[in-house]
Design a protein around this motif. Structure first.
Motif, PDB file in Angstrom:
ATOM      1  N   ASN A   9      -5.936  -0.225  -3.355  1.00 18.90           N
ATOM      2  CA  ASN A   9      -5.247   0.344  -2.518  1.00 18.90           C
ATOM      3  C   ASN A   9      -3.903  -0.791  -2.157  1.00 18.90           C
ATOM      4  O   ASN A   9      -3.709  -0.905  -1.064  1.00 18.90           O
ATOM      5  CB  ASN A   9      -5.899   0.451  -1.081  1.00 18.90           C
ATOM      6  N   VAL A  10      -3.707  -1.525  -3.007  1.00 15.25           N
ATOM      7  CA  VAL A  10      -2.514  -2.477  -2.989  1.00 15.25           C
ATOM      8  C   VAL A  10      -1.069  -1.938  -3.166  1.00 15.25           C
ATOM      9  O   VAL A  10      -0.945  -1.182  -3.977  1.00 15.25           O
ATOM     10  CB  VAL A  10      -2.733  -3.891  -3.677  1.00 15.25           C
ATOM     11  N   ARG A  11      -0.281  -2.103  -2.314  1.00 18.27           N
ATOM     12  CA  ARG A  11       1.285  -1.893  -2.682  1.00 18.27           C
ATOM     13  C   ARG A  11       1.596  -3.005  -3.594  1.00 18.27           C
ATOM     14  O   ARG A  11       1.676  -4.242  -3.617  1.00 18.27           O
ATOM     15  CB  ARG A  11       1.952  -2.122  -1.265  1.00 18.27           C
ATOM     16  N   LEU A  12       2.356  -2.226  -4.556  1.00 18.57           N
ATOM     17  CA  LEU A  12       3.391  -3.140  -5.573  1.00 18.57           C
ATOM     18  C   LEU A  12       4.498  -3.397  -5.564  1.00 18.57           C
ATOM     19  O   LEU A  12       5.125  -2.575  -5.002  1.00 18.57           O
ATOM     20  CB  LEU A  12       2.982  -2.442  -7.129  1.00 18.57           C
ATOM     21  N   LEU A  13       4.826  -4.707  -5.628  1.00 21.68           N
ATOM     22  CA  LEU A  13       6.439  -5.137  -5.352  1.00 21.68           C
ATOM     23  C   LEU A  13       6.810  -6.057  -6.430  1.00 21.68           C
ATOM     24  O   LEU A  13       6.116  -7.037  -6.557  1.00 21.68           O
ATOM     25  CB  LEU A  13       6.542  -5.747  -3.878  1.00 21.68           C
ATOM     26  N   ASP A  14       7.658  -5.939  -7.130  1.00 19.23           N
ATOM     27  CA  ASP A  14       8.471  -7.001  -7.742  1.00 19.23           C
ATOM     28  C   ASP A  14      10.025  -6.831  -7.896  1.00 19.23           C
ATOM     29  O   ASP A  14      10.482  -6.086  -7.062  1.00 19.23           O
ATOM     30  CB  ASP A  14       8.060  -6.964  -9.417  1.00 19.23           C
ATOM     31  N   SER A  15      10.717  -7.448  -8.447  1.00 18.86           N
ATOM     32  CA  SER A  15      12.154  -7.479  -8.538  1.00 18.86           C
ATOM     33  C   SER A  15      12.963  -6.099  -8.473  1.00 18.86           C
ATOM     34  O   SER A  15      13.905  -6.185  -7.945  1.00 18.86           O
ATOM     35  CB  SER A  15      12.621  -8.486  -9.249  1.00 18.86           C
ATOM     36  N   ARG A  16      12.103  -5.272  -9.324  1.00 17.82           N
ATOM     37  CA  ARG A  16      12.821  -4.089  -9.363  1.00 17.82           C
ATOM     38  C   ARG A  16      12.744  -3.064  -8.183  1.00 17.82           C
ATOM     39  O   ARG A  16      13.127  -1.982  -7.977  1.00 17.82           O
ATOM     40  CB  ARG A  16      12.050  -3.349 -10.516  1.00 17.82           C
ATOM     41  N   GLY A  17      11.704  -3.513  -7.217  1.00 23.67           N
ATOM     42  CA  GLY A  17      11.423  -2.776  -6.153  1.00 23.67           C
ATOM     43  C   GLY A  17      10.133  -2.492  -5.842  1.00 23.67           C
ATOM     44  O   GLY A  17       9.284  -2.945  -6.486  1.00 23.67           O
ATOM     45  N   SER A  41     -15.666  -8.256  -9.241  1.00 26.28           N
ATOM     46  CA  SER A  41     -15.369  -8.668  -7.920  1.00 26.28           C
ATOM     47  C   SER A  41     -14.352  -7.357  -7.577  1.00 26.28           C
ATOM     48  O   SER A  41     -13.476  -7.062  -8.411  1.00 26.28           O
ATOM     49  CB  SER A  41     -14.894  -9.805  -7.449  1.00 26.28           C
ATOM     50  N   VAL A  42     -14.397  -6.702  -6.389  1.00 24.16           N
ATOM     51  CA  VAL A  42     -13.560  -5.661  -5.842  1.00 24.16           C
ATOM     52  C   VAL A  42     -13.225  -6.197  -4.394  1.00 24.16           C
ATOM     53  O   VAL A  42     -13.725  -6.777  -3.393  1.00 24.16           O
ATOM     54  CB  VAL A  42     -14.417  -4.534  -5.539  1.00 24.16           C
ATOM     55  N   LEU A  43     -11.873  -6.133  -4.298  1.00 24.53           N
ATOM     56  CA  LEU A  43     -11.243  -6.342  -2.980  1.00 24.53           C
ATOM     57  C   LEU A  43     -10.382  -5.045  -2.726  1.00 24.53           C
ATOM     58  O   LEU A  43      -9.517  -4.429  -3.212  1.00 24.53           O
ATOM     59  CB  LEU A  43     -10.233  -7.642  -3.263  1.00 24.53           C
ATOM     60  N   ASP A  44     -10.861  -4.555  -1.259  1.00 20.79           N
ATOM     61  CA  ASP A  44      -9.854  -3.509  -0.750  1.00 20.79           C
ATOM     62  C   ASP A  44      -8.572  -4.125  -0.116  1.00 20.79           C
ATOM     63  O   ASP A  44      -8.789  -4.864   1.186  1.00 20.79           O
ATOM     64  CB  ASP A  44     -10.537  -2.953   0.298  1.00 20.79           C
ATOM     65  N   ALA A  45      -7.381  -3.952  -0.600  1.00 20.59           N
ATOM     66  CA  ALA A  45      -6.298  -4.718  -0.250  1.00 20.59           C
ATOM     67  C   ALA A  45      -5.403  -3.604   0.565  1.00 20.59           C
ATOM     68  O   ALA A  45      -4.091  -3.842   0.314  1.00 20.59           O
ATOM     69  CB  ALA A  45      -5.506  -5.293  -1.285  1.00 20.59           C
ATOM     70  N   GLY A  46      -6.103  -2.780   1.286  1.00 18.42           N
ATOM     71  CA  GLY A  46      -4.962  -2.058   1.945  1.00 18.42           C
ATOM     72  C   GLY A  46      -3.984  -2.545   2.983  1.00 18.42           C
ATOM     73  O   GLY A  46      -4.711  -3.648   3.649  1.00 18.42           O
TER      74      GLY A  46
END
Length: 438
Positions: A9-17, A41-46
């Motif tokens: 559940n993580v939001r992705l961001l790189d230089s393209r947006g 290992s599991v991380l909920d990154a909401g």
């Protein structure tokens, strides 16, 4: 397919947006999938954002010989806590890093630590004395990524010209501290109304502009013989601080010269008015300038005339910085706060585009250094930063990993703090709140 870590559940961001949410599976040092999978290992990154790891082209880690100020262990751990996976250390140590053996020793020690990756720069001249050139080819073969006499200005134009020519031959960048020593003299702050009123020796904006103009002319002189190499960046101007300096860089780039530039977090967020307090914590070289300079530098960062953010992380001991303004050393330690500081001050307060800021912390620096870019896609290297865009906390220097536990931003409330840094798929540092770590 089983990975080592699943970030859900993580939001992705790189230089393209921004690229929406994903379940990022990491293993074998890379991103295995953006659609989940089994992991140890599991991380909920909401609520958190995942980006490529930050890259610092300019940091002082003080080793060898100045470990009382900083050492590789503390500096590279501080870098991880700041979201950095890649750090270039400066060679103005004791003795200076000017031999292949010194470069290799730093690389070997950093690998053993397992923190952020280290890319040593090496001195352009032997002993950083500005007279005899070092062996560019041998230094590059040993692992040096850049040549610089940072901490000292290159006063002999002929030596710099030869150094640029040799660097071009071996595909190395030459990084310069652009201040004319004769104009700077003993200046401890920006020359202007405040320095006159305080009776302190000033460092004029002309000192930076005059040296940049000279160095650009040297590049024009050197380049005809170096065109076969076609370096993307040959001369890199460190810690740009003035509007006039930016104008010269902008003109050179329009001309097609292989010139790059960086700006520091302190030159984007602090002005010379801070020296009203006479507190040496604000003493840096080049000095803090005016609000007009800040506005120009932010515009240059936005348009791309300035390639990247270089921290110029410069730790000193508390005792050194507690001397009076004339005797205290120049420098600010900032590698742990650079990202949340500029995320807060530029993105949240000014509306600076987040992907553009990230680009200047990642792709921009990597292009200057000739390092591969990192993308958030299947098969890409998993050297990444996870940060919290929402939660706010104050800068507390007592909690720094760096030995320099003081800061001009102490008490400032910032958002965007990194909470995990991965280097080649390995969790190299994580905030205790996440419960995931090496």
């Amino acid at each position: 397919m089983k990975g080592e870590l699943l970030i859900k559940n993580v939001r992705l961001l790189d230089s393209r947006g921004e690229h929406g949410k994903a379940d990022v599976l990491i293993g074998e040092g890379k991103i295995l999938s953006l659609e989940g999978g089994d992991a140890a290992s599991v991380l909920d990154a909401g609520g958190l954002m995942l980006t490529p790891g930050l890259c610092d082209p300019h940091a002082h880690l003080r080793e060898p010989g100045q470990e009382v100020k900083e050492e590789l262990a503390t500096g590279l751990l501080a870098a991880l806590r700041g979201g950095y996976t890649d750090v270039v250390c400066m060679p103005n140590t004791t003795p200076p890093v000017d031999t292949p053996e010194a470069v290799m020793a730093l690389i070997e020690k950093a690998r053993g630590l397992g923190y952020a990756r280290l890319y040593p720069s090496a001195a352009l001249t032997q002993g950083q004395e500005g007279k005899l050139l070092t062996e560019a080819r041998l230094l590059k073969e040993a692992g040096a990524i850049m040549l610089t006499d940072d901490g000292r200005t290159n006063e002999d134009a002929g030596v710099l010209a030869l150094g640029l020519a040799y660097a071009a031959s071996w595909g190395l960048v030459v990084s310069v501290h652009a201040e004319d020593a004769g104009l700077r003299r003993g200046g401890v702050m920006n020359e202007g109304p405040l320095s006159y009123r305080l009776g302190l020796p000033g460092n004029p904006a002309a000192a930076e502009a005059a040296r940049i103009a000279r160095d650009l002319e040297i590049v024009r002189y050197v380049m005809p013989g170096a065109k076969a190499q076609k370096p993307s960046i040959l001369l890199h101007v460190q810690h740009l601080s003035t509007r006039r300096g930016l104008e010269l860089i902008r003109q050179a780039r329009a001309e097609g010269l292989p010139v790059g530039a960086e700006v520091t977090p302190h030159h984007l967020t602090l002005t010379d008015e801070a020296l009203e307090s006479l507190d040496p914590i604000y003493k840096v070289a080049p000095p803090l300038r005016t609000q007009a300079d800040i506005e120009a530098l932010i515009a240059g960062l936005l348009e791309g005339s300035i390639d990247c953010i270089g921290t110029d992380h410069a730790p000193h001991t508390q005792a050194e910085k507690e001397q009076d303004l004339l005797r205290a050393p120049f420098g600010i330690a900032n590698i742990e706060v650079a990202w949340p500081l500029l995320y807060t001050e530029l993105v949240l307060k000014r509306g600076f585009p987040l992907p553009t800021l990230l680009e200047r912390f990642t792709d921009g620096a990597r292009r200057v250094l000739g390092l591969p870019l990192i993308r958030l896609e299947t098969g890409a290297e998993a050297s990444l930063m996870l940060f919290d865009p929402a939660s706010e906390r104050a800068v507390n220097p007592a909690e720094f990993a760096s030995k320099a536990r003081f800061s001009p931003w102490a008490g400032w409330k910032l958002q965007g703090w990194p909470v995990m840094t991965l280097v080649e798929g390995r969790v190299a540092w994580t905030h205790e709140r996440l419960g995931v770590g090496a």
